[in-house]
Design a protein around this motif. Sequence first.
Motif, short mmCIF file in Angstrom:
data_model
loop_
_atom_site.label_atom_id
_atom_site.label_comp_id
_atom_site.label_asym_id
_atom_site.label_seq_id
_atom_site.Cartn_x
_atom_site.Cartn_y
_atom_site.Cartn_z
N ALA B 14 -2.02 -8.54 -55.99
CA ALA B 14 -3.42 -9.15 -55.90
C ALA B 14 -3.38 -9.04 -53.88
CB ALA B 14 -3.52 -10.44 -56.06
N CYS B 15 -2.66 -9.06 -53.42
CA CYS B 15 -2.54 -9.20 -51.78
C CYS B 15 -1.87 -7.98 -51.28
CB CYS B 15 -1.72 -10.25 -51.30
SG CYS B 15 -2.61 -12.03 -51.74
N HIS B 16 -0.82 -7.43 -51.94
CA HIS B 16 0.20 -6.35 -51.43
C HIS B 16 -0.07 -5.02 -52.17
CE1 HIS B 16 2.17 -9.19 -48.71
NE2 HIS B 16 2.28 -9.96 -49.73
N GLY B 17 -0.79 -5.19 -53.28
CA GLY B 17 -1.07 -3.78 -54.09
C GLY B 17 0.13 -3.59 -54.77
N GLU B 18 0.20 -2.79 -55.94
CA GLU B 18 1.13 -2.34 -56.67
C GLU B 18 2.02 -1.27 -55.87
OE1 GLU B 18 1.05 -1.54 -60.73
OE2 GLU B 18 0.48 -3.29 -61.61
N ASP B 19 1.28 -0.70 -55.09
CA ASP B 19 1.62 0.46 -54.16
C ASP B 19 2.40 0.20 -52.94
OD1 ASP B 19 -0.72 -0.16 -52.94
OD2 ASP B 19 -1.32 1.99 -53.12
N GLY B 20 2.27 -1.33 -52.62
CA GLY B 20 2.68 -1.91 -51.33
C GLY B 20 1.71 -1.74 -50.05
N MET B 21 0.55 -1.23 -50.27
CA MET B 21 -0.48 -1.10 -49.33
C MET B 21 -1.35 -2.47 -49.35
SD MET B 21 0.45 1.32 -47.51
CE MET B 21 -0.88 1.57 -46.44
N ALA B 22 -1.52 -3.03 -48.30
CA ALA B 22 -2.09 -4.43 -48.28
C ALA B 22 -3.82 -4.47 -48.68
CB ALA B 22 -2.20 -4.93 -46.84
N ARG B 23 -4.01 -5.34 -49.67
CA ARG B 23 -5.61 -5.35 -49.92
C ARG B 23 -6.29 -6.36 -49.56
NH1 ARG B 23 -3.04 -1.60 -52.40
NH2 ARG B 23 -3.87 -0.56 -54.56
N ILE B 24 -5.64 -7.36 -48.78
CA ILE B 24 -6.29 -8.52 -48.14
C ILE B 24 -6.03 -8.58 -46.44
CG2 ILE B 24 -6.56 -9.89 -50.15
CD1 ILE B 24 -4.69 -11.75 -48.95
N PRO B 25 -6.97 -8.94 -45.77
CA PRO B 25 -6.61 -9.20 -44.48
C PRO B 25 -5.54 -10.07 -44.18
CG PRO B 25 -9.05 -9.59 -44.93
CD PRO B 25 -8.35 -9.47 -46.08
N GLY B 26 -4.51 -9.88 -43.31
CA GLY B 26 -3.58 -10.80 -43.19
C GLY B 26 -2.44 -10.40 -43.96
N ALA B 27 -2.47 -9.83 -45.09
CA ALA B 27 -1.38 -9.27 -45.55
C ALA B 27 -0.61 -8.04 -45.10
CB ALA B 27 -1.72 -9.27 -47.30
N PRO B 28 0.69 -8.11 -45.03
CA PRO B 28 1.41 -6.86 -44.55
C PRO B 28 1.30 -5.94 -45.66
CG PRO B 28 3.12 -8.47 -45.14
CD PRO B 28 1.65 -8.79 -45.44
N ASN B 29 1.33 -4.32 -45.09
CA ASN B 29 1.74 -3.39 -46.01
C ASN B 29 3.42 -3.55 -46.21
OD1 ASN B 29 -0.81 -2.14 -45.85
ND2 ASN B 29 -0.07 -1.05 -43.65
N LEU B 30 3.64 -3.29 -47.39
CA LEU B 30 5.27 -3.38 -47.95
C LEU B 30 5.72 -1.94 -48.05
CD1 LEU B 30 4.95 -6.56 -50.13
CD2 LEU B 30 5.38 -6.44 -47.63
N ALA B 31 4.97 -0.98 -48.36
CA ALA B 31 5.29 0.34 -48.84
C ALA B 31 6.27 0.90 -47.83
CB ALA B 31 4.17 1.05 -48.96
N GLY B 32 7.37 1.37 -48.31
CA GLY B 32 8.50 2.09 -47.35
C GLY B 32 8.91 1.10 -46.30
N GLN B 33 8.85 -0.16 -46.34
CA GLN B 33 9.40 -0.91 -45.46
C GLN B 33 11.05 -1.09 -45.68
OE1 GLN B 33 10.33 -2.17 -42.82
NE2 GLN B 33 8.32 -3.32 -42.71
N LYS B 34 11.79 -1.39 -44.93
CA LYS B 34 13.37 -1.37 -45.10
C LYS B 34 13.59 -2.28 -46.16
CE LYS B 34 15.63 0.64 -42.33
NZ LYS B 34 16.07 1.85 -42.36
N ARG B 35 14.43 -1.97 -47.37
CA ARG B 35 14.86 -2.71 -48.15
C ARG B 35 15.41 -3.93 -48.12
NH1 ARG B 35 18.66 -5.75 -51.16
NH2 ARG B 35 18.32 -5.56 -53.22
N ASP B 36 16.36 -4.06 -47.19
CA ASP B 36 17.34 -5.21 -46.88
C ASP B 36 16.16 -6.13 -45.96
OD1 ASP B 36 19.37 -4.28 -47.92
OD2 ASP B 36 20.33 -3.68 -46.39
N TYR B 37 15.40 -5.39 -45.17
CA TYR B 37 14.48 -6.58 -44.42
C TYR B 37 13.49 -7.34 -45.49
CZ TYR B 37 10.69 -8.14 -41.83
OH TYR B 37 9.85 -8.98 -41.27
N LEU B 38 13.19 -6.47 -46.54
CA LEU B 38 12.35 -7.06 -47.29
C LEU B 38 12.84 -8.20 -47.98
CD1 LEU B 38 10.23 -4.31 -48.93
CD2 LEU B 38 9.26 -6.03 -47.52
N ARG B 39 14.23 -7.89 -48.57
CA ARG B 39 15.03 -8.56 -49.35
C ARG B 39 15.19 -10.11 -48.56
NH1 ARG B 39 17.12 -12.18 -51.34
NH2 ARG B 39 18.28 -12.48 -53.27
#
Lengths: 84, 84
Positions: B14-39
């Motif tokens: 809802a906020c980050h998109g299934e593809d990791g591109m943010a859908r709402i203001p304030g939410a970060p893009n997650l697509a292609g982010q470093k795996r260990d950082y995300l974890r």
Amino acid sequence: APPARPARLGLCAACHGEDGMARIPGAPNLAGQKRDYLRAALAQYRDGRRDIPMMRAAVGPLTDAELDQLADWFSAQTPAKGAP
Amino acid sequence: APPARPARLGLCAACHGEDGMARIPGAPNLAGQKRDYLRAALAQYRDGRRDIPMMRAAVGPLTDAELDQLADWFSAQTPAKGAP
């Protein structure tokens, strides 16, 4: 026009790269990240809501204007498909 | 092989998109982010080191394996040059 190169960029470049692509394990990519998210994250590192000593040391002394410049700079960089 | 679609992905989409591109203001893009950082970020939202109620509500009940799946999924997505 692309944002001006922040005076404080050197603080970030060692881990995040001037282009916003992470240079060390554990550091996030910043290139193309949402500007307001970056600015909020920087404030949270500065005020401790994100309790990460390394980042508090880096951004603790920075002014709001300096945080604005860094958020403007990194959000304007083009993300590359780096190694996950 | 690309990572399996996490069962919990709907929590994030809802906020980050299934593809990791943010859908709402304030939410970060997650697509292609470093795996260990995300974890690591997910763990910090879960344990409160990142004191963000919205995220604590979302990931509070998730297991380590579920956090692993989400970090694997989003880090494998291709980042797009979205609006800063």
